[in-house]
Design an enzyme around this catalytic site. Sequence first.
Site, mmCIF file in Angstrom:
data_model
loop_
_atom_site.group_PDB
_atom_site.id
_atom_site.type_symbol
_atom_site.label_atom_id
_atom_site.label_comp_id
_atom_site.label_asym_id
_atom_site.label_seq_id
_atom_site.Cartn_x
_atom_site.Cartn_y
_atom_site.Cartn_z
ATOM 1 N N HIS A 1 -41.328 -19.193 26.126
ATOM 2 C CA HIS A 1 -41.335 -18.593 27.464
ATOM 3 C C HIS A 1 -40.452 -19.434 28.390
ATOM 4 O O HIS A 1 -40.497 -20.668 28.328
ATOM 5 C CB HIS A 1 -42.744 -18.621 28.061
ATOM 6 C CG HIS A 1 -43.754 -17.740 27.388
ATOM 7 N ND1 HIS A 1 -44.182 -16.552 27.934
ATOM 8 C CD2 HIS A 1 -44.441 -17.886 26.228
ATOM 9 C CE1 HIS A 1 -45.097 -16.001 27.147
ATOM 10 N NE2 HIS A 1 -45.276 -16.794 26.099
ATOM 11 N N VAL B 1 -48.623 -12.603 20.496
ATOM 12 C CA VAL B 1 -47.604 -12.081 19.569
ATOM 13 C C VAL B 1 -47.275 -13.197 18.588
ATOM 14 O O VAL B 1 -46.807 -14.277 18.993
ATOM 15 C CB VAL B 1 -46.347 -11.609 20.317
ATOM 16 C CG1 VAL B 1 -45.297 -11.108 19.322
ATOM 17 C CG2 VAL B 1 -46.684 -10.508 21.327
ATOM 18 N N ARG C 1 -36.482 -9.948 28.724
ATOM 19 C CA ARG C 1 -37.452 -10.134 29.809
ATOM 20 C C ARG C 1 -38.841 -9.766 29.335
ATOM 21 O O ARG C 1 -39.027 -8.780 28.606
ATOM 22 C CB ARG C 1 -37.073 -9.269 31.017
ATOM 23 C CG ARG C 1 -35.770 -9.705 31.637
ATOM 24 C CD ARG C 1 -35.533 -9.133 33.020
ATOM 25 N NE ARG C 1 -34.163 -9.400 33.417
ATOM 26 C CZ ARG C 1 -33.731 -10.583 33.868
ATOM 27 N NH1 ARG C 1 -34.581 -11.593 34.003
ATOM 28 N NH2 ARG C 1 -32.462 -10.755 34.188
ATOM 29 N N ASP C 2 -39.825 -10.570 29.751
ATOM 30 C CA ASP C 2 -41.217 -10.282 29.430
ATOM 31 C C ASP C 2 -41.628 -8.974 30.098
ATOM 32 O O ASP C 2 -41.307 -8.714 31.260
ATOM 33 C CB ASP C 2 -42.107 -11.439 29.902
ATOM 34 C CG ASP C 2 -43.479 -11.403 29.254
ATOM 35 O OD1 ASP C 2 -43.781 -12.307 28.461
ATOM 36 O OD2 ASP C 2 -44.253 -10.463 29.538
ATOM 37 N N ILE C 3 -42.381 -8.156 29.380
ATOM 38 C CA ILE C 3 -42.791 -6.849 29.893
ATOM 39 C C ILE C 3 -43.807 -6.991 31.038
ATOM 40 O O ILE C 3 -43.959 -6.079 31.855
ATOM 41 C CB ILE C 3 -43.372 -5.998 28.735
ATOM 42 C CG1 ILE C 3 -43.274 -4.516 29.033
ATOM 43 C CG2 ILE C 3 -44.801 -6.397 28.391
ATOM 44 C CD1 ILE C 3 -43.545 -3.640 27.820
ATOM 45 N N ASN D 1 -47.033 -20.851 23.594
ATOM 46 C CA ASN D 1 -48.472 -20.740 23.380
ATOM 47 C C ASN D 1 -48.693 -20.748 21.873
ATOM 48 O O ASN D 1 -48.025 -20.002 21.145
ATOM 49 C CB ASN D 1 -49.014 -19.444 23.977
ATOM 50 C CG ASN D 1 -48.953 -19.451 25.494
ATOM 51 O OD1 ASN D 1 -49.214 -20.469 26.117
ATOM 52 N ND2 ASN D 1 -48.599 -18.320 26.087
ATOM 53 N N HIS E 1 -42.010 -17.638 20.032
ATOM 54 C CA HIS E 1 -41.194 -17.332 21.213
ATOM 55 C C HIS E 1 -41.404 -18.404 22.259
ATOM 56 O O HIS E 1 -42.525 -18.863 22.489
ATOM 57 C CB HIS E 1 -41.527 -15.953 21.784
ATOM 58 C CG HIS E 1 -42.989 -15.720 22.004
ATOM 59 N ND1 HIS E 1 -43.852 -15.391 20.976
ATOM 60 C CD2 HIS E 1 -43.750 -15.776 23.127
ATOM 61 C CE1 HIS E 1 -45.078 -15.255 21.462
ATOM 62 N NE2 HIS E 1 -45.039 -15.488 22.769
HETATM 63 P P1 5GP Z 1 -47.838 -14.979 24.123
HETATM 64 O O1 5GP Z 1 -49.073 -14.621 24.884
HETATM 65 O O2 5GP Z 1 -47.939 -14.583 22.654
HETATM 66 O O3 5GP Z 1 -47.406 -16.409 24.288
HETATM 67 O O4 5GP Z 1 -46.675 -14.156 24.772
HETATM 68 C C1 5GP Z 1 -46.408 -12.841 24.435
HETATM 69 C C2 5GP Z 1 -45.656 -12.260 25.603
HETATM 70 O O5 5GP Z 1 -45.024 -11.080 25.169
HETATM 71 C C3 5GP Z 1 -46.559 -11.875 26.762
HETATM 72 O O6 5GP Z 1 -46.156 -12.588 27.934
HETATM 73 C C4 5GP Z 1 -46.360 -10.366 26.904
HETATM 74 O O7 5GP Z 1 -46.328 -9.932 28.244
HETATM 75 C C5 5GP Z 1 -45.054 -10.135 26.197
HETATM 76 N N1 5GP Z 1 -44.933 -8.851 25.548
HETATM 77 C C6 5GP Z 1 -45.887 -8.214 24.801
HETATM 78 N N2 5GP Z 1 -45.420 -7.051 24.341
HETATM 79 C C7 5GP Z 1 -44.150 -6.932 24.800
HETATM 80 C C8 5GP Z 1 -43.148 -5.936 24.653
HETATM 81 O O8 5GP Z 1 -43.321 -4.905 23.995
HETATM 82 N N3 5GP Z 1 -41.957 -6.156 25.271
HETATM 83 C C9 5GP Z 1 -41.713 -7.280 26.008
HETATM 84 N N4 5GP Z 1 -40.521 -7.386 26.574
HETATM 85 N N5 5GP Z 1 -42.643 -8.249 26.158
HETATM 86 C C10 5GP Z 1 -43.840 -8.077 25.561
#
Ligand code: 5GP
Length: 114
Positions: free
Chosen positions: A102, A96, A29-31, A87, A100
């Site tokens: 979503h 990140v 799950r997203d944080i 993304n 990944h």
């Molecule tokens: P991005 O913006 O790179 O497409 O998505 C990265 C996602 O990772 C974001 O939605 C963010 O909330 C999530 N995220 C960042 N750090 C952590 C973490 O430590 N644990 C979890 N579960 N999600 C994270």
Amino acid sequence: MPECLFCQIRDGELPAEIIYTDEQVIAFRDINPQAPLHALIVPRQHIPSLNDLQPEHDGLVGHLHRVAARLAADAGVADKGYRVLFNCNRGAGQTVYHLHLHVLGGRLLRWPPG
Ligand code: 5GP
Ligand code: ZN
């Protein structure tokens, strides 16, 4: 090599609410969830972004999407509707740099996204 958050979650060095694993991917799950279902499906292999995909990853990318459909079904949102997205790079909001997918669902998702 700099520390990668999602490699650390994969290796159990950082906690996460893991909801699915297999030999190719993990999902958690997203944080900072943007919908009632907001999961991230992460290849075990460290691939920084969509721009780094190679032909040998084609099967993996298909698998990521099949896992997304499974998670949506498990969450009961498959019929109503859900969204999957990558993304890619800063202009699209990637924060990140470990690939990944979503998966978002459980609420009305408007289009276009911001
Ligand atoms: P991005 O913006 O790179 O497409 O998505 C990265 C996602 O990772 C974001 O939605 C963010 O909330 C999530 N995220 C960042 N750090 C952590 C973490 O430590 N644990 C979890 N579960 N999600 C994270
Ligand atoms: Zn990584």
